[in-house]
Design a protein around this motif. Structure first.
Motif, short mmCIF file in Angstrom:
data_model
loop_
_atom_site.label_atom_id
_atom_site.label_comp_id
_atom_site.label_asym_id
_atom_site.label_seq_id
_atom_site.Cartn_x
_atom_site.Cartn_y
_atom_site.Cartn_z
N SER A 1 -18.09 37.14 55.52
CA SER A 1 -18.15 35.70 55.31
C SER A 1 -19.23 34.99 56.12
N THR A 2 -19.49 35.43 57.36
CA THR A 2 -20.50 34.75 58.17
C THR A 2 -21.89 34.91 57.56
N GLY A 3 -22.27 36.14 57.24
CA GLY A 3 -23.58 36.37 56.66
C GLY A 3 -23.77 35.69 55.32
N LEU A 4 -22.76 35.78 54.45
CA LEU A 4 -22.90 35.21 53.11
C LEU A 4 -22.85 33.69 53.12
N SER A 5 -21.97 33.11 53.93
CA SER A 5 -21.90 31.64 53.98
C SER A 5 -23.14 31.06 54.63
N SER A 6 -23.68 31.72 55.66
CA SER A 6 -24.92 31.25 56.29
C SER A 6 -26.09 31.34 55.31
N THR A 7 -26.03 32.27 54.38
CA THR A 7 -27.06 32.40 53.35
C THR A 7 -26.90 31.35 52.26
N LEU A 8 -25.67 31.11 51.85
CA LEU A 8 -25.41 30.30 50.66
C LEU A 8 -25.34 28.80 50.92
N LEU A 9 -24.63 28.38 51.95
CA LEU A 9 -24.35 26.95 52.12
C LEU A 9 -25.59 26.07 52.29
N PRO A 10 -26.69 26.56 52.89
CA PRO A 10 -27.88 25.69 52.95
C PRO A 10 -28.40 25.25 51.59
N TRP A 11 -28.03 25.95 50.53
CA TRP A 11 -28.49 25.59 49.19
C TRP A 11 -27.70 24.43 48.58
N PHE A 12 -26.57 24.07 49.18
CA PHE A 12 -25.68 23.11 48.53
C PHE A 12 -25.26 22.00 49.48
N GLY B 1 -30.05 27.53 43.27
CA GLY B 1 -28.95 27.84 44.16
C GLY B 1 -27.83 28.60 43.48
N TRP B 2 -27.66 28.38 42.16
CA TRP B 2 -26.58 29.07 41.45
C TRP B 2 -26.89 30.55 41.28
N ARG C 1 -21.58 20.15 46.25
CA ARG C 1 -20.80 21.18 45.55
C ARG C 1 -20.68 22.46 46.36
N GLN C 2 -20.73 22.33 47.67
CA GLN C 2 -20.68 23.53 48.51
C GLN C 2 -19.34 24.25 48.39
N GLY C 3 -18.24 23.49 48.22
CA GLY C 3 -16.93 24.12 48.08
C GLY C 3 -16.85 25.00 46.84
N LEU C 4 -17.32 24.48 45.72
CA LEU C 4 -17.31 25.25 44.48
C LEU C 4 -18.22 26.46 44.60
N ALA C 5 -19.41 26.26 45.17
CA ALA C 5 -20.35 27.36 45.32
C ALA C 5 -19.77 28.47 46.19
N MET C 6 -19.17 28.10 47.32
CA MET C 6 -18.62 29.09 48.23
C MET C 6 -17.45 29.82 47.59
#
Length: 407
Positions: free
Chosen positions: A116-127, A6-7, A130-135
């Motif tokens: 932000s919509t496209g990137l957060s929808s891509t990224l947040l499922p991985w976390f 995820g990182w 620690r989703q706040g730090l990742a985002m």
């Protein structure tokens, strides 16, 4: 110990964010200046095209989140990279105003995929935990894009011309962005992969822990939920105030600081935004996000109020830095709150609506600030009006806490 995959997705999304914000947000000012100089088109005409760009992208955001929910991020991000590269390259070739509008329509669709919509929808499922730090780390790329790509664009325009500059950055986006999408991000994580991230935090391996049940929402259903409106409305108001001030910041500061010092203060505000985003990233997984959002919005409102009440050079610089500390966080909080309060099951669909509302605020902010200035004859009164928007936004987002248990 092997690094959680995820990182690597965080790094990829951060690089994509640097291109999307650098070319699709901060770069708009560079294009305006260059097109005005090359073709003699008025700033007003080009600004209308920018307004169309933001308004259309707000509508597209509603669709983008749902597409990622149903089909995954690869196709959406690929389209975003290819069309943004094409649109930026075409800006160096156009010769008529109607062509500018066509290019900005195309770019609006790409911006909706890579913001932000496209990137957060891509990224947040991985976390999970620690989703706040990742985002936060991923969206730090947005600040980097402003600090790196804009000066690079300006330097290329000055030395090689506008056509060369747009072609070069477009080629770089394709060469870097497509491999990131196809080789690093690839698709959505499996439940086992998410469990690894949660387990290494020492907690449950349930990927939905800490969020609401993974309910599948339709747009019609979720729009009837009052809790959603306590995200859409306050963040739209806060971003209208934020972007309205940032677009007019040099004009606000210049009478007191002079042009060069005003420009330096704008740069310092950008640096403060990066520092503030990193600081909030360390706190966001440990404290109540609605309280933190209200504090962030309230601090920006207080900074604007101080500028309006005591417009001296020292106060304006200090207040700009305080305001800057909260700039990046206003695009980080909405996806985190959406994930926390509505779950992962339909995150893209739900956040698409939130993103559309906030993008509408971004689109309206600069024009609202200019209209208030012309109407009242000063930036002081306009700033007080922005303070009122911030106050309503802070109260609204905090008031939503009472609705969290009754979606």
């Amino acid at each position: 110990m092997r690094l959680y995959r995820g990182w690597s997705v965080v790094i990829a999304c951060g690089i994509l964010a640097s291109f999307s914000w650098g070319l699709g947000f901060y770069g708009l000012g560079v294009y305006l200046h260059a097109l005005n100089h090359l073709h003699g088109w008025s700033a007003g005409l080009i600004s209308v095209a920018v307004t169309v760009y933001y308004a259309l992208s707000a509508g597209c955001l509603v669709v983008v989140g749902g597409l990622i929910d149903r089909h995954g991020p690869r196709g959406v991000l690929t389209y975003g990279v290819v069309t943004m590269a094409a649109a930026v390259a075409l800006l160096g070739l156009i010769t008529a105003p109607w062509q500018l509008f066509v290019v900005y329509v195309v770019m609006a669709t790409s911006w909706s995929c890579l913001s932000s919509t496209g990137l957060s929808s891509t990224l947040l499922p991985w976390f999970g935990r620690r989703q706040g730090l990742a985002m936060t780390l991923a969206l730090t790329g947005a600040s980097v894009g402003g600090m790196v790509l804009v000066p690079l664009l300006v330097a290329l325009v000055q030395r090689q011309g506008f056509r060369f500059a747009t072609t070069a950055v477009s080629a770089a986006l394709l060469a870097i962005g497509l491999p990131l999408v196809w080789l690093v991000i690839r698709g959505r994580p499996t439940p086992a992969q998410v469990a690894i991230e949660l387990g290494r935090d020492g907690g449950s391996t349930d990927p939905n822990e800490g969020t609401r049940e993974a309910k599948v929402w339709t747009r019609q259903e979720v729009l009837r939920v009052p809790l959603l409106w306590t995200l859409m409305v306050p963040f739209a108001l806060a971003l209208a105030a934020q972007v309205g001030f940032l677009v007019h910041q040099i004009s606000v500061l210049e009478p007191y600081l002079g042009e060069s010092h005003a420009a330096l203060t704008v740069s310092a505000t950008t640096v403060a935004a990066l520092l503030g985003r990193l600081a909030i990233g360390l706190l966001s997984d440990r404290v109540n996000l609605r309280k933190l959002s209200a504090v962030n919005i309230g601090a920006q409102g207080a900074a604007l109020g101080v500028m309006a009440a005591w417009p001296s050079p020292t106060v304006l610089v200090a207040a700009s830095l305080v305001f800057g500390l909260g700039v990046g966080n206003l695009i980080t909080f909405p996806p985190l709150l959406t994930r926390e309060e509505f779950g992962q099951g339909s995150f893209g669909t739900v956040f698409g609506l939130v993103g559309a509302a906030t993008q509408a605020g971004v689109a309206l902010g600069p024009g609202l600030m200019g209209l208030l200035h012309d109407l009242f004859g000063s930036y002081q009164t306009a700033l007080w009006c922005l303070v009122a928007l911030e106050a309503v936004a802070a109260a609204s987002v905090l008031g939503g806490r009472a609705l969290r248990d009754d979606p």
